[in-house]
Design an enzyme around this catalytic site. Structure first.
Site, PDB file in Angstrom:
ATOM      1  N   LYS A 148       0.835  -1.216   0.000  1.00 24.17           N
ATOM      2  CA  LYS A 148       0.000   0.000   0.000  1.00 24.17           C
ATOM      3  C   LYS A 148       0.865   1.259   0.000  1.00 24.17           C
ATOM      4  CE  LYS A 148      -2.597  -0.328   3.671  1.00 24.17           C
ATOM      5  NZ  LYS A 148      -2.047  -1.553   4.291  1.00 24.17           N
ATOM      6  N   LYS A 161      -7.757 -16.376  -8.554  1.00 21.43           N
ATOM      7  CA  LYS A 161      -9.018 -16.415  -7.819  1.00 21.43           C
ATOM      8  C   LYS A 161      -9.411 -15.003  -7.368  1.00 21.43           C
ATOM      9  CE  LYS A 161     -10.738 -19.764  -7.427  1.00 21.43           C
ATOM     10  NZ  LYS A 161     -11.550 -20.527  -8.422  1.00 21.43           N
ATOM     11  N   THR A 220     -10.761 -11.101  -3.006  1.00 16.73           N
ATOM     12  CA  THR A 220     -10.983  -9.671  -3.232  1.00 16.73           C
ATOM     13  C   THR A 220     -12.463  -9.327  -3.083  1.00 16.73           C
ATOM     14  OG1 THR A 220      -9.051  -9.408  -4.649  1.00 16.73           O
ATOM     15  CG2 THR A 220     -10.835  -7.833  -4.953  1.00 16.73           C
ATOM     16  N   GLN A 221     -13.331 -10.183  -3.595  1.00 15.20           N
ATOM     17  CA  GLN A 221     -14.774  -9.934  -3.455  1.00 15.20           C
ATOM     18  C   GLN A 221     -15.162  -9.854  -1.976  1.00 15.20           C
ATOM     19  OE1 GLN A 221     -17.395 -12.474  -5.867  1.00 15.20           O
ATOM     20  NE2 GLN A 221     -15.623 -12.991  -7.137  1.00 15.20           N
ATOM     21  N   CYS A 237      25.688   6.784  12.645  1.00 17.48           N
ATOM     22  CA  CYS A 237      25.211   6.829  14.020  1.00 17.48           C
ATOM     23  C   CYS A 237      26.061   5.900  14.897  1.00 17.48           C
ATOM     24  CB  CYS A 237      23.728   6.507  14.073  1.00 17.48           C
ATOM     25  SG  CYS A 237      22.936   7.011  15.615  1.00 17.48           S
ATOM     26  N   GLU A 256      26.427   3.736  26.985  1.00 12.85           N
ATOM     27  CA  GLU A 256      25.206   2.981  26.693  1.00 12.85           C
ATOM     28  C   GLU A 256      25.342   1.531  27.146  1.00 12.85           C
ATOM     29  OE1 GLU A 256      22.302   1.830  22.898  1.00 12.85           O
ATOM     30  OE2 GLU A 256      24.199   2.858  22.539  1.00 12.85           O
ATOM     31  N   ARG A 288      20.718   9.069  21.381  1.00 12.03           N
ATOM     32  CA  ARG A 288      20.815   9.680  22.714  1.00 12.03           C
ATOM     33  C   ARG A 288      22.234   9.593  23.288  1.00 12.03           C
ATOM     34  NH1 ARG A 288      17.048   5.578  23.663  1.00 12.03           N
ATOM     35  NH2 ARG A 288      15.414   7.094  24.059  1.00 12.03           N
ATOM     36  N   HIS A 301      21.724  10.578  10.170  1.00  9.46           N
ATOM     37  CA  HIS A 301      21.238   9.529   9.258  1.00  9.46           C
ATOM     38  C   HIS A 301      21.047  10.106   7.848  1.00  9.46           C
ATOM     39  CE1 HIS A 301      20.462   6.259  12.154  1.00  9.46           C
ATOM     40  NE2 HIS A 301      20.315   7.255  13.010  1.00  9.46           N
ATOM     41  N   GLU A 336      20.866   8.660   5.066  1.00 11.44           N
ATOM     42  CA  GLU A 336      20.005   7.848   4.199  1.00 11.44           C
ATOM     43  C   GLU A 336      18.570   8.353   4.148  1.00 11.44           C
ATOM     44  OE1 GLU A 336      19.774   5.783   8.288  1.00 11.44           O
ATOM     45  OE2 GLU A 336      21.234   6.922   7.115  1.00 11.44           O
TER      46      GLU A 336
END
Length: 547
Positions: free
Chosen positions: A17, A186, A190-191, A380, A404, A474, A519, A521
């Site tokens: 979607k 088929k 979907t129907q 990062c 961390e 962080r 980041h 990307e």
């Protein structure tokens, strides 16, 4: 006033979607319309920021600091429209807002119910910025029939009723399964999906049917008849070799025309698809191949690094090469020598992540790339591991590590070359954080400025010395180790404007070794590759000629 397209899904999840929505946005842009895309997710998390990447894939961060669904990455990559915090909402956020209002007394003592209070909150969200664009595309996450999605379906039903006739349409994406035993597609799933949709008051105007095989005309007519849509509004969505074929493939199937017909926009402006033909040409007419190893800790689910994989593709397009990405589990290098595994690669990328698991393997990958002069991009956590590696092996800080990992273990084991960021400047304000703050939404998030050192590699790559990039972390590299690291060749070539936070490091005596705290990307697009990824792939291409 915007026209609204509501995109729903049926039969099964993960049909694409988000990709269909993004491709439709690109096609409407190609016809001269302005668009904005939104995602409404039914899960109860306030946002995906605290979800494991194995649960939900990567978290996409907007310029204004929202942690959102990865579909917003598709929206940005296909349309070039920067997403905002107001382009992503979840049930958790909606219910949180409603309950905050109830506690404040905003509802004047009324009994709070899903209808009208929750649905009104959803409608208010959908309406934000509706006067700014020609088309608002709203994707509803999940699948028709999911219990948690019902308030969203009811809200868009009400919303369409509230608007003037012809201002909202519904597009439903379903699956047409192929049964090998009977040798046929088929239509019944979907129907049933459309029947479920109609039972809650929604009639799709357009059916987009995912299929492995061509859909015969007889089946299209059957779907149109039983699902109450026009035959030319049954759109086939076939499997593609590249997601960047989607705008051209959907245009061939008539999706953009079906949408304009549903809105009765006639005559429709002709599309200019030059940009997408160029993208197609660069992907399918590559003049070589480079191999890039991504050494990460969520490698079992490629969606965890979705934007990185796409940004590498964009870098390949800019250099007319195919980038063959191979995923390498960082934990492997905690047991074995990285050499045999990384020997044949033209470049190594170490991405972000959270927690100590796999970090020693990432450190060893960074060491391998530095010592063997292989192009390296650390993002990062990947930058932090490169700094720790240099501190241990070059600067003599043998117990270098990150706070961390000590916080996670509950005891002090490392000298904190990387520390928990307790205070930073955001705009004109100072933000303060404590280690025991809630996890959600408490990182350094969104777009921040960095100043690049004149004459540095990154200044050359960007072609400028002031940049804006998106952050999500962080923990930060401690500036007090800067001098010791620069003395051994690790240059701090990008800093925050106040000079307190390292943004970029690079190894000076190396063909291409860059670590970034942000980041990059997240801002890369097929028609506008990010400078770092473009040059990283260029360096890999150079390396491929040497080996």
């Amino acid at each position: 006033m915007a026209r609204f397209v509501f995109i729903t899904g049926g039969v099964v999840s993960s049909l694409g979607k988000g990709l269909a929505s993004a491709a439709l946005g690109a096609l409407l842009q190609a016809r001269g319309f302005s668009v904005r895309l939104r995602k409404l997710d039914p899960y109860l998390n306030v946002d995906p920021g605290t979800m494991s990447p194995f649960e939900h894939g990567e978290v996409f961060v907007t310029d204004d600091g929202a942690e959102t669904d990865l579909d917003l990455g598709h929206y940005e990559r296909f349309t070039g429209v920067a997403a905002r915090a107001t382009d992503s909402v979840s049930s958790g956020r909606i219910y949180s807002n409603v309950l905050e209002k109830e506690r404040r007394g905003d509802y004047l003592g009324k009994t709070i119910q899903v209808i009208p209070h929750v649905t009104n909150e959803i409608k208010d969200f959908i309406s934000i910025g509706e006067d700014e664009v020609d088309f608002m595309l709203c994707e509803i996450g999940g699948t028709v029939g999911d219990i948690e999605g019902l308030p969203f379906f009811e809200a868009i039903r009400q919303f369409a009723q509230d608007k003037p006739r012809g201002q909202c349409i519904f597009m439903h994406l379903t699956l047409l399964p192929w049964l090998a035993a009977s040798g046929e597609l088929k239509t019944k799933p979907t129907q049933h999906s459309v029947k479920e949709l109609r039972s809650i008051g929604l009639q799709p105007d357009i059916l987009v049917c995912r299929s492995e095989r061509p859909i015969p005309q007889k089946e299209r007519e059957k779907l149109a008849l039983f699902c109450n849509v026009r035959p030319d509004s049954v759109i086939a969505a076939y499997d593609l070799k590249s997601i960047y074929e989607a705008p051209l493939a959907y245009h061939r199937e008539g999706l953009d025309q079906a949408v304009l017909d549903a809105f009765q926009i006639s005559p429709a402006p002709r599309p200019d698809l030059t940009r997408w033909h160029d993208v197609y040409d660069r992907i399918f007419n590559a003049e070589g191949e480079v191999r890039v190893a991504i050494v990460g800790k969520y490698t079992q689910l490629e969606d965890a690094y979705k934007s990185i994989a796409e940004a590498l593709t964009h870098g390949g397009m800019a250099n007319r090469v195919k980038v063959r990405v191979e995923w390498v589990d960082a934990e492997l290098f905690e047991r074995e020598d990285p050499g045999p595994y990384l020997e044949g690669f033209h470049a190594i990328l170490v991405p972000g992540g959270f927690g100590e698991r796999g970090t020693e393997g990432k450190i060893r990958a960074a060491q391998f790339a530095r010592e063997r002069k292989i192009p390296y991009l650390g993002i990062c956590l990947g930058m932090q591991m490169a700094v720790i590696e240099a501190a241990r092996n070059l600067a003599g800080v043998t117990t270098a590590g990150s706070e961390e990992f000590d916080h996670e273990a509950g005891k002090r084991r490392f000298e904190p070359v990387v520390y928990h960021l307790k205070e930073w400047v955001q705009g004109n304000a100072t933000v303060a954080r404590k280690v025991d703050d809630d996890k959600g939404g408490t990182m350094r998030l969104g777009s921040y400025t960095a100043n690049l050192k004149e004459g540095s590699k990154v200044a050359e790559v960007y072609g400028e010395t002031v940049i804006e990039e998106r952050h999500r972390h962080r923990y930060e590299v401690d500036i007090k180790y800067r001098e010791a690291l620069q003395d051994v060749g690790l240059c701090f070539s990008g800093m925050s404007p106040d000079g307190r936070l390292p943004e970029i490091v690079e190894v000076e005596d190396h063909p291409w070794f860059i670590g970034v705290q942000f980041h990059p990307e997240l801002k890369s697009k097929p028609f506008e590759p990010h400078p770092l990824f473009r040059d990283f792939v260029r360096a890999a291409k150079e390396m491929s000629r040497l080996v």
